[in-house]
Design a protein around this motif. Structure first.
Motif, PDB file in Angstrom:
ATOM      1  N   GLU A 297     -31.018 -19.904  15.847  1.00  0.00           N
ATOM      2  CA  GLU A 297     -31.613 -19.333  14.451  1.00  0.00           C
ATOM      3  C   GLU A 297     -32.932 -19.078  14.298  1.00  0.00           C
ATOM      4  OE1 GLU A 297     -30.660 -18.023  10.892  1.00  0.00           O
ATOM      5  OE2 GLU A 297     -29.238 -18.409  12.538  1.00  0.00           O
ATOM      6  N   HIS A 298     -33.894 -20.028  14.783  1.00  0.00           N
ATOM      7  CA  HIS A 298     -35.147 -19.966  14.754  1.00  0.00           C
ATOM      8  C   HIS A 298     -35.623 -18.555  15.311  1.00  0.00           C
ATOM      9  CE1 HIS A 298     -39.440 -20.846  13.996  1.00  0.00           C
ATOM     10  NE2 HIS A 298     -39.638 -20.901  15.537  1.00  0.00           N
ATOM     11  N   ALA A 299     -35.393 -18.359  16.672  1.00  0.00           N
ATOM     12  CA  ALA A 299     -35.591 -17.245  17.514  1.00  0.00           C
ATOM     13  C   ALA A 299     -35.206 -16.116  16.877  1.00  0.00           C
ATOM     14  CB  ALA A 299     -34.853 -17.454  18.966  1.00  0.00           C
ATOM     15  N   ILE A 300     -33.969 -16.007  16.312  1.00  0.00           N
ATOM     16  CA  ILE A 300     -33.496 -14.817  15.516  1.00  0.00           C
ATOM     17  C   ILE A 300     -34.334 -14.552  14.129  1.00  0.00           C
ATOM     18  CG2 ILE A 300     -31.639 -14.100  14.022  1.00  0.00           C
ATOM     19  CD1 ILE A 300     -29.679 -15.299  16.286  1.00  0.00           C
ATOM     20  N   ARG A 301     -34.584 -15.714  13.525  1.00  0.00           N
ATOM     21  CA  ARG A 301     -35.351 -15.156  12.438  1.00  0.00           C
ATOM     22  C   ARG A 301     -36.986 -14.970  12.911  1.00  0.00           C
ATOM     23  NH1 ARG A 301     -33.544 -17.087   7.742  1.00  0.00           N
ATOM     24  NH2 ARG A 301     -35.329 -17.726   6.964  1.00  0.00           N
ATOM     25  N   ARG A 302     -37.410 -15.474  14.009  1.00  0.00           N
ATOM     26  CA  ARG A 302     -38.892 -14.978  14.355  1.00  0.00           C
ATOM     27  C   ARG A 302     -38.580 -13.608  14.716  1.00  0.00           C
ATOM     28  NH1 ARG A 302     -40.502 -19.188  18.487  1.00  0.00           N
ATOM     29  NH2 ARG A 302     -38.657 -17.891  19.479  1.00  0.00           N
ATOM     30  N   GLU A 303     -37.722 -13.152  15.478  1.00  0.00           N
ATOM     31  CA  GLU A 303     -37.637 -11.792  15.973  1.00  0.00           C
ATOM     32  C   GLU A 303     -37.672 -10.794  14.666  1.00  0.00           C
ATOM     33  OE1 GLU A 303     -34.665  -8.942  18.332  1.00  0.00           O
ATOM     34  OE2 GLU A 303     -34.215 -11.048  18.426  1.00  0.00           O
ATOM     35  N   ALA A 304     -36.541 -11.227  13.710  1.00  0.00           N
ATOM     36  CA  ALA A 304     -36.835 -10.240  12.400  1.00  0.00           C
ATOM     37  C   ALA A 304     -37.949 -10.338  11.641  1.00  0.00           C
ATOM     38  CB  ALA A 304     -35.434 -11.193  11.537  1.00  0.00           C
ATOM     39  N   ARG A 305     -38.718 -11.237  11.633  1.00  0.00           N
ATOM     40  CA  ARG A 305     -39.914 -11.246  10.888  1.00  0.00           C
ATOM     41  C   ARG A 305     -40.889 -10.600  11.609  1.00  0.00           C
ATOM     42  NH1 ARG A 305     -39.053 -17.122  10.265  1.00  0.00           N
ATOM     43  NH2 ARG A 305     -40.387 -17.461  11.773  1.00  0.00           N
TER      44      ARG A 305
ATOM     45  N   ASP B 156     -40.203  -7.859  13.756  1.00  0.00           N
ATOM     46  CA  ASP B 156     -39.711  -6.427  13.422  1.00  0.00           C
ATOM     47  C   ASP B 156     -40.051  -6.067  11.976  1.00  0.00           C
ATOM     48  OD1 ASP B 156     -38.548  -4.156  14.322  1.00  0.00           O
ATOM     49  OD2 ASP B 156     -36.746  -4.477  13.444  1.00  0.00           O
ATOM     50  N   LEU B 157     -39.777  -6.953  11.051  1.00  0.00           N
ATOM     51  CA  LEU B 157     -40.058  -6.484   9.483  1.00  0.00           C
ATOM     52  C   LEU B 157     -41.373  -6.326   9.292  1.00  0.00           C
ATOM     53  CD1 LEU B 157     -37.423  -8.772   7.790  1.00  0.00           C
ATOM     54  CD2 LEU B 157     -37.297  -6.284   7.966  1.00  0.00           C
ATOM     55  N   ALA B 158     -42.235  -7.099   9.973  1.00  0.00           N
ATOM     56  CA  ALA B 158     -43.507  -7.065   9.863  1.00  0.00           C
ATOM     57  C   ALA B 158     -44.274  -5.607  10.325  1.00  0.00           C
ATOM     58  CB  ALA B 158     -44.522  -8.331  10.255  1.00  0.00           C
TER      59      ALA B 158
ATOM     60  N   ARG C  78     -42.458  -3.067  10.410  1.00  0.00           N
ATOM     61  CA  ARG C  78     -42.271  -2.015   9.745  1.00  0.00           C
ATOM     62  C   ARG C  78     -43.188  -2.114   7.963  1.00  0.00           C
ATOM     63  NH1 ARG C  78     -36.039  -2.485   9.552  1.00  0.00           N
ATOM     64  NH2 ARG C  78     -35.475  -2.547  11.812  1.00  0.00           N
ATOM     65  N   GLY C  79     -43.735  -3.095   8.099  1.00  0.00           N
ATOM     66  CA  GLY C  79     -44.651  -3.248   6.679  1.00  0.00           C
ATOM     67  C   GLY C  79     -44.009  -4.186   5.769  1.00  0.00           C
ATOM     68  N   LEU C  80     -42.957  -4.799   6.015  1.00  0.00           N
ATOM     69  CA  LEU C  80     -42.034  -5.407   5.026  1.00  0.00           C
ATOM     70  C   LEU C  80     -42.255  -6.919   5.214  1.00  0.00           C
ATOM     71  CD1 LEU C  80     -38.741  -3.470   5.461  1.00  0.00           C
ATOM     72  CD2 LEU C  80     -40.313  -3.159   3.619  1.00  0.00           C
ATOM     73  N   VAL C  81     -42.118  -7.476   4.186  1.00  0.00           N
ATOM     74  CA  VAL C  81     -42.048  -9.229   4.189  1.00  0.00           C
ATOM     75  C   VAL C  81     -40.870  -9.834   4.421  1.00  0.00           C
ATOM     76  CG1 VAL C  81     -42.648 -11.024   2.702  1.00  0.00           C
ATOM     77  CG2 VAL C  81     -44.152  -9.009   2.607  1.00  0.00           C
ATOM     78  N   GLY C  82     -40.839 -10.794   5.237  1.00  0.00           N
ATOM     79  CA  GLY C  82     -39.547 -11.484   5.836  1.00  0.00           C
ATOM     80  C   GLY C  82     -38.986 -12.081   4.949  1.00  0.00           C
ATOM     81  N   THR C  83     -38.668 -11.764   3.902  1.00  0.00           N
ATOM     82  CA  THR C  83     -37.960 -12.640   2.904  1.00  0.00           C
ATOM     83  C   THR C  83     -36.403 -12.802   3.359  1.00  0.00           C
ATOM     84  OG1 THR C  83     -37.193 -10.618   1.521  1.00  0.00           O
ATOM     85  CG2 THR C  83     -39.255 -11.570   0.805  1.00  0.00           C
ATOM     86  N   GLU C  84     -35.710 -13.700   2.592  1.00  0.00           N
ATOM     87  CA  GLU C  84     -34.274 -13.899   2.910  1.00  0.00           C
ATOM     88  C   GLU C  84     -33.356 -12.615   2.882  1.00  0.00           C
ATOM     89  OE1 GLU C  84     -33.021 -16.770   4.612  1.00  0.00           O
ATOM     90  OE2 GLU C  84     -35.075 -17.718   4.480  1.00  0.00           O
ATOM     91  N   THR C  85     -33.658 -12.114   1.925  1.00  0.00           N
ATOM     92  CA  THR C  85     -32.895 -10.813   1.812  1.00  0.00           C
ATOM     93  C   THR C  85     -33.214  -9.724   2.834  1.00  0.00           C
ATOM     94  OG1 THR C  85     -32.854 -11.228  -0.860  1.00  0.00           O
ATOM     95  CG2 THR C  85     -32.263  -8.908  -0.099  1.00  0.00           C
ATOM     96  N   GLU C  86     -34.411  -9.624   3.290  1.00  0.00           N
ATOM     97  CA  GLU C  86     -34.826  -8.483   4.135  1.00  0.00           C
ATOM     98  C   GLU C  86     -34.248  -9.258   5.633  1.00  0.00           C
ATOM     99  OE1 GLU C  86     -36.340  -5.869   4.126  1.00  0.00           O
ATOM    100  OE2 GLU C  86     -36.172  -5.874   2.008  1.00  0.00           O
ATOM    101  N   ILE C  87     -34.394 -10.479   5.709  1.00  0.00           N
ATOM    102  CA  ILE C  87     -33.825 -10.956   7.113  1.00  0.00           C
ATOM    103  C   ILE C  87     -32.253 -10.503   7.321  1.00  0.00           C
ATOM    104  CG2 ILE C  87     -33.266 -13.003   8.696  1.00  0.00           C
ATOM    105  CD1 ILE C  87     -36.039 -13.910   7.397  1.00  0.00           C
ATOM    106  N   ALA C  88     -31.464 -10.784   5.996  1.00  0.00           N
ATOM    107  CA  ALA C  88     -30.052 -10.434   6.167  1.00  0.00           C
ATOM    108  C   ALA C  88     -29.863  -9.173   6.135  1.00  0.00           C
ATOM    109  CB  ALA C  88     -29.522 -10.982   4.627  1.00  0.00           C
TER     110      ALA C  88
END
Length: 127
Positions: free
Chosen positions: A86-94, A96-98, A100-110
């Motif tokens: 889960e930590h690896a997936i969330r790190r990858e999401a954060r 990728d979102l960064a 794109r210029g987005l903040v990795g909030t729970e909603t954005e990660i979902a």
């Protein structure tokens, strides 16, 4: 796959792991307890005079100990593995979102997860 279905699948997997580890732990510890009681019966005259129910109680105590410790260790290992993945997936999401210029909030990660799941399904359907 929805989050609820994924959670149900993970719970079922953890349960089956616990059952398997508890069975193995109970068999190992029960066998060890039976060996200890048998050895004590033949090696120690005071123990030989003890009742059969007491000896069975000792063997069942060893068995229960192995069952509980085996199941607990399996669940703790499974939870640690899930946290790592889960930590690896969330790190990858954060990351990728960064990009794109987005903040990795729970909603954005979902949203990122849902998007990634759709891309993976499309890639698997195309194969």
């Amino acid at each position: 796959m929805t989050d609820r279905a994924r959670l149900r699948e993970d719970v079922d997997e953890a349960y089956s792991l616990q059952i398997r580890a508890a069975t193995i732990g109970a068999l190992r510890s029960g066998g060890f307890g039976l060996g200890v009681v048998t050895f004590a019966h033949y090696a120690w005259p005071l123990f030989r005079r003890q009742t059969l129910p007491f000896k069975a109680f000792l063997v069942s105590g060893f068995t229960m100990f192995g069952l509980v410790i085996g199941a607990d260790n399996a669940l703790l290992s499974h939870e640690a593995d899930r946290r790592r993945s889960e930590h690896a997936i969330r790190r990858e999401a954060r990351l990728d979102l960064a990009r794109r210029g987005l903040v990795g909030t729970e909603t954005e990660i979902a949203r990122w997860r849902a998007e990634k799941a759709r891309r993976d399904e499309a890639a698997n359907a195309g194969s």
